[in-house]
Scaffold this motif. Sequence first.
Motif, short mmCIF file in Angstrom:
data_model
loop_
_atom_site.label_atom_id
_atom_site.label_comp_id
_atom_site.label_asym_id
_atom_site.label_seq_id
_atom_site.Cartn_x
_atom_site.Cartn_y
_atom_site.Cartn_z
N SER A 62 46.82 39.32 39.60
CA SER A 62 46.14 39.65 38.34
C SER A 62 46.97 39.21 37.14
CB SER A 62 45.85 41.15 38.27
OG SER A 62 47.02 41.89 37.98
N HIS A 63 48.30 39.11 37.32
CA HIS A 63 49.16 38.70 36.21
C HIS A 63 49.05 37.20 35.94
CE1 HIS A 63 51.31 42.42 35.26
NE2 HIS A 63 51.14 42.72 36.53
N LEU A 64 48.61 36.42 36.92
CA LEU A 64 48.38 35.01 36.69
C LEU A 64 47.29 34.83 35.64
CD1 LEU A 64 48.54 33.65 40.35
CD2 LEU A 64 50.35 33.65 38.62
N LEU A 65 46.27 35.67 35.73
CA LEU A 65 45.20 35.66 34.73
C LEU A 65 45.77 36.01 33.36
CD1 LEU A 65 42.12 35.66 34.01
CD2 LEU A 65 42.15 38.10 34.52
N ARG A 66 46.63 37.02 33.32
CA ARG A 66 47.23 37.44 32.05
C ARG A 66 48.08 36.32 31.46
NH1 ARG A 66 52.10 39.12 30.69
NH2 ARG A 66 52.82 39.25 32.86
N LEU A 67 48.84 35.64 32.30
CA LEU A 67 49.75 34.60 31.82
C LEU A 67 49.01 33.36 31.33
CD1 LEU A 67 52.47 34.96 34.60
CD2 LEU A 67 52.71 35.60 32.19
N LEU A 68 47.76 33.21 31.76
CA LEU A 68 46.96 32.05 31.33
C LEU A 68 46.12 32.33 30.09
CD1 LEU A 68 45.77 30.80 34.84
CD2 LEU A 68 47.45 29.70 33.34
N GLU A 69 46.13 33.59 29.63
CA GLU A 69 45.34 33.98 28.46
C GLU A 69 46.28 34.26 27.29
OE1 GLU A 69 42.62 34.68 25.80
OE2 GLU A 69 42.04 34.04 27.82
N LYS A 70 46.21 33.44 26.26
CA LYS A 70 47.14 33.55 25.13
C LYS A 70 47.14 34.94 24.50
CE LYS A 70 47.04 28.67 23.75
NZ LYS A 70 46.70 27.72 22.65
N ILE A 87 36.91 38.71 32.33
CA ILE A 87 37.99 39.69 32.50
C ILE A 87 39.02 39.53 31.39
CG2 ILE A 87 39.94 40.37 33.95
CD1 ILE A 87 38.21 39.76 36.38
N ALA A 88 39.42 38.29 31.13
CA ALA A 88 40.41 38.02 30.08
C ALA A 88 39.87 38.45 28.72
CB ALA A 88 40.77 36.54 30.07
N SER A 89 38.58 38.17 28.48
CA SER A 89 37.96 38.55 27.21
C SER A 89 37.93 40.06 27.03
CB SER A 89 36.54 37.98 27.14
OG SER A 89 35.84 38.47 26.02
N VAL A 128 42.28 51.61 31.13
CA VAL A 128 41.17 50.68 30.90
C VAL A 128 40.88 49.90 32.17
CG1 VAL A 128 40.34 48.72 29.54
CG2 VAL A 128 41.78 50.47 28.46
N PHE A 129 39.64 49.99 32.64
CA PHE A 129 39.22 49.28 33.85
C PHE A 129 38.23 48.19 33.48
CE2 PHE A 129 40.54 53.40 35.43
CZ PHE A 129 41.23 53.09 36.59
N VAL A 130 38.31 47.08 34.21
CA VAL A 130 37.37 45.97 34.02
C VAL A 130 36.71 45.71 35.36
CG1 VAL A 130 37.12 43.54 33.43
CG2 VAL A 130 38.79 44.95 32.21
N ASP A 131 35.38 45.56 35.35
CA ASP A 131 34.66 45.26 36.60
C ASP A 131 35.29 44.05 37.28
OD1 ASP A 131 32.89 47.31 36.35
OD2 ASP A 131 31.26 46.10 35.54
N PRO A 132 35.76 44.16 38.53
CA PRO A 132 36.42 43.04 39.20
C PRO A 132 35.48 41.91 39.60
CG PRO A 132 36.15 44.87 40.72
CD PRO A 132 35.71 45.37 39.37
N TRP A 133 34.15 42.16 39.53
CA TRP A 133 33.20 41.15 40.01
C TRP A 133 32.74 40.21 38.89
CZ3 TRP A 133 32.84 46.33 41.33
CH2 TRP A 133 32.27 47.15 40.36
N VAL A 134 33.19 40.44 37.64
CA VAL A 134 32.82 39.50 36.58
C VAL A 134 33.77 38.31 36.64
CG1 VAL A 134 31.89 41.33 35.12
CG2 VAL A 134 34.27 40.64 34.83
N SER A 135 33.47 37.25 35.88
CA SER A 135 34.27 36.03 35.93
C SER A 135 35.66 36.25 35.34
CB SER A 135 33.56 34.93 35.14
OG SER A 135 33.57 35.24 33.75
N HIS A 136 36.60 35.38 35.72
CA HIS A 136 37.96 35.48 35.19
C HIS A 136 37.97 35.36 33.67
CE1 HIS A 136 39.94 34.19 39.25
NE2 HIS A 136 39.42 35.40 39.27
N LYS A 137 37.09 34.52 33.15
CA LYS A 137 37.01 34.36 31.70
C LYS A 137 36.57 35.65 31.03
CE LYS A 137 34.87 31.41 28.15
NZ LYS A 137 33.94 30.28 27.91
#
Length: 546
Positions: A121-129, A103-105, A92-101
């Motif tokens: 990229s794991h910092l984003l994962r750790l901040l998303e419940k 990407i998490a969604s 599963v790939f997510v466009d890297p140019w979209v917002s962090h919010k």
Amino acid sequence: MSELNDKNNLNVIRYLKKTAGEFPDRKAIITRQRKKVHSITFQSLWDQADAFSMALKENYIYPGDRIILMIPMSVELYITLLGVIKMGGVAVFVDPWVSHKQIASFCSFAEPRGYIGIGKSHLLRLLEKKLLSIPLTITTGLRLFRFPAKFSFNAMLNKKGAGDIFAAKMDDPALITFTSGSSGIPKGANRTHGFLSSQYLALNHEFLYDTKDIDMPMFPVFALNNIADGRTSVIPDMDFRSVSSINAEVIYDQIIKNQVTTSTASPPFFDRLAELVIKKCIGKFPIRRILTGGAPVSDVQLQKWRKAFPDTEIEIVYGSTEAEPVSHISLEKRFEITGQNNGENKGYCTGIPTSFLESKIIRIVKGPVEFKGSWNELELKPGEIGELVVSGNHVCKDYYNNPEAVRESKIIASNGIVWHRMGDTGFFDEHNNFWMAGRVHSTIIRNKEIFHAQLVEQAASELFDRMDQVAAVGIPDPETGERLILVIYTAQNYLKKDDIMQKIMGAGYEIDDVILTKKPLPVDPRHNSKIDYQELRSLILQRGVL
């Protein structure tokens, strides 16, 4: 029996196994980051993908499980991607140019069983419940105890693989690529093993390579195609989120040192290279062929490229995430066809659609199109401008868990064939060339008359040659439906609003206003070249000017 001849197994990893056997010591991928070169041979790529695949299975990843990949184009990306595909997983790939919010969604919407990414990229994962409960996490970066992930990338390569390949069927998903859908629900294009195999055949039919070509692909699908074909890929050393800001000298150095002969990239990539070649008075450009796409390419751009690359074959490719390739045309052929128009403004000629597809032009509909048993009510005649729709084996048929996106972007005929709506407006000429006139969402309806943004922009570009960017945009109006506004970005001071309006109206376009700005117009984040009409419209409505 060779895996490629096994009709019961369409897993695209079969192509890598074949090329590893034929060219074991040939370099598959060459990268450079911070002046450090990293490469891998086809045999090592197969061995490490095999080992990675085994490690995934040992960590309770099963066929059909979705794995988020947050890794830029690199050796690690393709080891990971091919390892996932080999054991039947879905990358599963997510466009890297979209917002962090966003990407998490998108990541949580995919309901993944694994998350593999670079350290940050794991910092984003750790901040998303919703992402904290993912069972398997892997980092390609540094790891301290279990932070930021359960395993390191290198630890997944410790054991030798078993060499087995998951027996994939045609409709089994291999890749899902998420982009933002207009409805707000994540839109994940579902690329199956059958789709990827058909795309490989279509690309190889349309674009012939020499056995010793070395390619520089900016698009992951072309690198994947190179792997399947035993061709070396030199990944450009650049920030893929900002194509227009590449360091052309760094890219040119890669081209020379790696003896690159072909390249595929979006227009700004070649704009920067052309500027470098002209500025530095570089002699013969070493690349024999370039393929470009992702946005319309103007005649002015092509003339500049021909000056910079006089001996290079230049092909303009037309397609999308859901259907690539649709058509292509050489620079010379396009100039020849455009020259036959006697100055008439028809849009951009993209060439004749590939024989691997069926195509139609339907009337413009802003919203879902329901098929009512016959094309008679929808299909237009040659010469009439409408929306292009295509069908074929290398056309994406659906989106992950998003029936609304399917309803918006697909037409399902009574015989069950899925047609993809390209979203582009245009027409077929008498030779079946597709001429692009604009986008469905950028079509302007003023006093019940339809205006196509790209036709207006093309006319303005021909009248005023010192504009950096131009966009025709519709602004809601209670009396006319929409006001037609021409927005021009230029550093020049010689352009006058009244003069522009007079000349554009003389060309047959009833515009309501002209906005001159010294600020760049918003463009799409993927290719940095297509006007973002929705954002531009919002800026005008919010501020009145840019």
